[in-house]
Design a protein around this motif. Sequence first.
Motif, PDB file in Angstrom:
ATOM      1  N   UNK A 216       0.830  -1.206   0.000  1.00 17.78           N
ATOM      2  CA  UNK A 216       0.000   0.000   0.000  1.00 17.78           C
ATOM      3  C   UNK A 216       0.864   1.255   0.000  1.00 17.78           C
ATOM      4  N   UNK A 217       1.930   1.236   0.811  1.00 13.85           N
ATOM      5  CA  UNK A 217       2.815   2.408   0.863  1.00 13.85           C
ATOM      6  C   UNK A 217       3.537   2.596  -0.462  1.00 13.85           C
ATOM      7  N   UNK A 218       3.978   1.480  -1.084  1.00 14.71           N
ATOM      8  CA  UNK A 218       4.673   1.582  -2.365  1.00 14.71           C
ATOM      9  C   UNK A 218       3.772   2.173  -3.443  1.00 14.71           C
ATOM     10  N   UNK A 219       2.503   1.763  -3.448  1.00 12.81           N
ATOM     11  CA  UNK A 219       1.558   2.316  -4.420  1.00 12.81           C
ATOM     12  C   UNK A 219       1.346   3.809  -4.167  1.00 12.81           C
ATOM     13  N   UNK A 220       1.236   4.191  -2.880  1.00 10.14           N
ATOM     14  CA  UNK A 220       1.072   5.604  -2.555  1.00 10.14           C
ATOM     15  C   UNK A 220       2.256   6.437  -2.988  1.00 10.14           C
ATOM     16  N   UNK A 221       3.476   5.901  -2.809  1.00  9.57           N
ATOM     17  CA  UNK A 221       4.686   6.622  -3.217  1.00  9.57           C
ATOM     18  C   UNK A 221       4.729   6.780  -4.734  1.00  9.57           C
ATOM     19  N   UNK A 222       4.393   5.697  -5.448  1.00 12.41           N
ATOM     20  CA  UNK A 222       4.402   5.781  -6.910  1.00 12.41           C
ATOM     21  C   UNK A 222       3.357   6.781  -7.415  1.00 12.41           C
ATOM     22  N   UNK A 223       2.207   6.789  -6.775  1.00 15.24           N
ATOM     23  CA  UNK A 223       1.171   7.751  -7.164  1.00 15.24           C
ATOM     24  C   UNK A 223       1.638   9.177  -6.926  1.00 15.24           C
ATOM     25  N   UNK A 224       2.258   9.425  -5.766  1.00 12.08           N
ATOM     26  CA  UNK A 224       2.715  10.777  -5.441  1.00 12.08           C
ATOM     27  C   UNK A 224       3.831  11.228  -6.376  1.00 12.08           C
ATOM     28  N   UNK A 225       4.778  10.322  -6.681  1.00 11.31           N
ATOM     29  CA  UNK A 225       5.890  10.684  -7.571  1.00 11.31           C
ATOM     30  C   UNK A 225       5.385  10.985  -8.973  1.00 11.31           C
ATOM     31  N   UNK A 226       4.413  10.171  -9.421  1.00 15.75           N
ATOM     32  CA  UNK A 226       3.885  10.369 -10.765  1.00 15.75           C
ATOM     33  C   UNK A 226       3.118  11.683 -10.883  1.00 15.75           C
ATOM     34  N   UNK A 227       2.380  12.029  -9.835  1.00 11.44           N
ATOM     35  CA  UNK A 227       1.553  13.229  -9.884  1.00 11.44           C
ATOM     36  C   UNK A 227       2.328  14.508  -9.599  1.00 11.44           C
ATOM     37  N   UNK A 228       3.177  14.485  -8.560  1.00 11.99           N
ATOM     38  CA  UNK A 228       3.755  15.744  -8.071  1.00 11.99           C
ATOM     39  C   UNK A 228       5.271  15.715  -7.858  1.00 11.99           C
ATOM     40  N   UNK A 229       5.897  14.532  -7.902  1.00  7.01           N
ATOM     41  CA  UNK A 229       7.257  14.384  -7.384  1.00  7.01           C
ATOM     42  C   UNK A 229       8.344  15.155  -8.083  1.00  7.01           C
ATOM     43  N   UNK A 230       8.128  15.597  -9.316  1.00  5.65           N
ATOM     44  CA  UNK A 230       9.179  16.315 -10.025  1.00  5.65           C
ATOM     45  C   UNK A 230       9.209  17.798  -9.705  1.00  5.65           C
ATOM     46  N   UNK A 231       8.221  18.293  -8.941  1.00  5.61           N
ATOM     47  CA  UNK A 231       8.147  19.731  -8.727  1.00  5.61           C
ATOM     48  C   UNK A 231       7.723  20.118  -7.310  1.00  5.61           C
ATOM     49  N   UNK A 232       7.012  19.229  -6.615  1.00  7.52           N
ATOM     50  CA  UNK A 232       6.472  19.566  -5.291  1.00  7.52           C
ATOM     51  C   UNK A 232       6.919  18.542  -4.253  1.00  7.52           C
ATOM     52  N   UNK A 233       7.035  19.025  -3.008  1.00  6.24           N
ATOM     53  CA  UNK A 233       7.377  18.145  -1.889  1.00  6.24           C
ATOM     54  C   UNK A 233       6.127  17.407  -1.419  1.00  6.24           C
ATOM     55  N   UNK A 234       6.271  16.096  -1.253  1.00  8.31           N
ATOM     56  CA  UNK A 234       5.142  15.258  -0.891  1.00  8.31           C
ATOM     57  C   UNK A 234       5.559  14.285   0.195  1.00  8.31           C
ATOM     58  N   UNK A 235       4.674  14.061   1.158  1.00  2.68           N
ATOM     59  CA  UNK A 235       4.880  13.059   2.202  1.00  2.68           C
ATOM     60  C   UNK A 235       3.779  12.016   2.080  1.00  2.68           C
ATOM     61  N   UNK A 236       4.159  10.731   2.091  1.00  2.00           N
ATOM     62  CA  UNK A 236       3.209   9.627   2.044  1.00  2.00           C
ATOM     63  C   UNK A 236       3.253   8.892   3.373  1.00  2.00           C
ATOM     64  N   UNK A 237       2.118   8.832   4.069  1.00  2.00           N
ATOM     65  CA  UNK A 237       2.037   8.145   5.365  1.00  2.00           C
ATOM     66  C   UNK A 237       0.963   7.069   5.269  1.00  2.00           C
TER      67      UNK A 237
END
Length: 417
Positions: free
Chosen positions: A52-73
């Motif tokens: 579940x965490x890996x999917x959340x990280x991949x979703x966050x990186x795909x959506x915002x990771x190249x430009x915005x800071x994101x935390x996945x908990x």
Amino acid sequence: MSGVNLFIPPNDWQTPANQMVSTKLRFGKQGGRLAYHLEQSFKPGEVTPDVAHQIGVELAKELFGDKYEVVVATHTDKDHIHSHIILNSVSFVDGSKFHQPNAMYYDRIRKLSDQLCARYGLSIIKEAKSHKYESYPAQHHKKPQPSPTVHSIMYQDIDRAIDAAAGLNDFYRILTQMGYRVKREGKYPAIAPQGHGFFRLYKFKDGYTEEDIRNRIAEKNQDRRPRQQNPRQVYGVWKNQEEHRAYQKRYTGYYARRYDRRSLNATYLHYRYMLVSIRRQTYPRYPSIEQRKALAKLEKYSQEARLLVHNKIQTGKELSAYQVSLGERIHELHKERWYLKRDLQKNPTWEERQVIEQKISGINQRLKPLYRERSLCKDIAERCTSVTAAVDREKEIAQRQLGRERGDELWTTQQRQ
């Protein structure tokens, strides 16, 4: 610099927060929306926390990771494992602020999340809820509302007018008698209740557009069942002038002759009668929306009137004294419950625990009416001035009206003589 924090100790919430604040300070953008929050949930028992965490990280990186800071908990405290995704609203690359169009959830976020879940062999929701825009009335009147709104009251008025109307023109005439302004010229017919602007009928929910109203009147007129012996009376529509005068005299005479005392409980009883009279359609003119909104508070005012009469509270000083005694009773019960809860922490036997929990439950039941009375007393203290002013205003109007009627009756008697 990476946009997504992959590995953060569970209790170290301050590091990513400080990093996001530093980004805002660097670009001088501390105001406005600070962050965005997404939640990704999974079917119970279908996924492990790591996946579940890996999917959340991949979703966050795909959506915002190249430009915005994101935390996945990722949380496991519920039956369903779910991940919280927190996005800094300010970009660490160029300081631009993130803006999310309304369609982004369906066009990108949901679509990408479904693709990731399908890649990992997880189930997805096939039928998404409709995201078609709905008008204000449609959003707020699907279910009975806790208190009346402008639209809900207008719908009630339209229902009454339809029941009494022979056709569409007659429908608008009845609305005018009820105090509405009607505007039929132009492309969109509109109505305006007292104290409000115009509302276009085509924006109303199903059953209340002009076309729906026309169809409802036609269906009603096609019904050949015999009329009831006592058809429902519509506000503002009287059988004859004598009936109107009878209602008017009964209403104004009550205010002119009753409750001359100035005690607090008598004032509240008077105010309660005023609201009940409006509800029973005995008011000589059609009440405004604001008056009928006040009817939603009728039950509360009735409870307050009963409290004042039952406890023989006549003045504001007596009300304050009652509030003090009420607070003392609540405090004593709180204290008793606190000691019982402390006893529960001493690992009692099962039988002792049952007895203690039963006592706590009894105290909670005794506290409920006290809490209710405390709230009512507070409301009385805040509203007694406005309630007294409302009652005095109505009584003054009634006395003037009664005086005019008596003068007219005297003049008529002299003319006959």
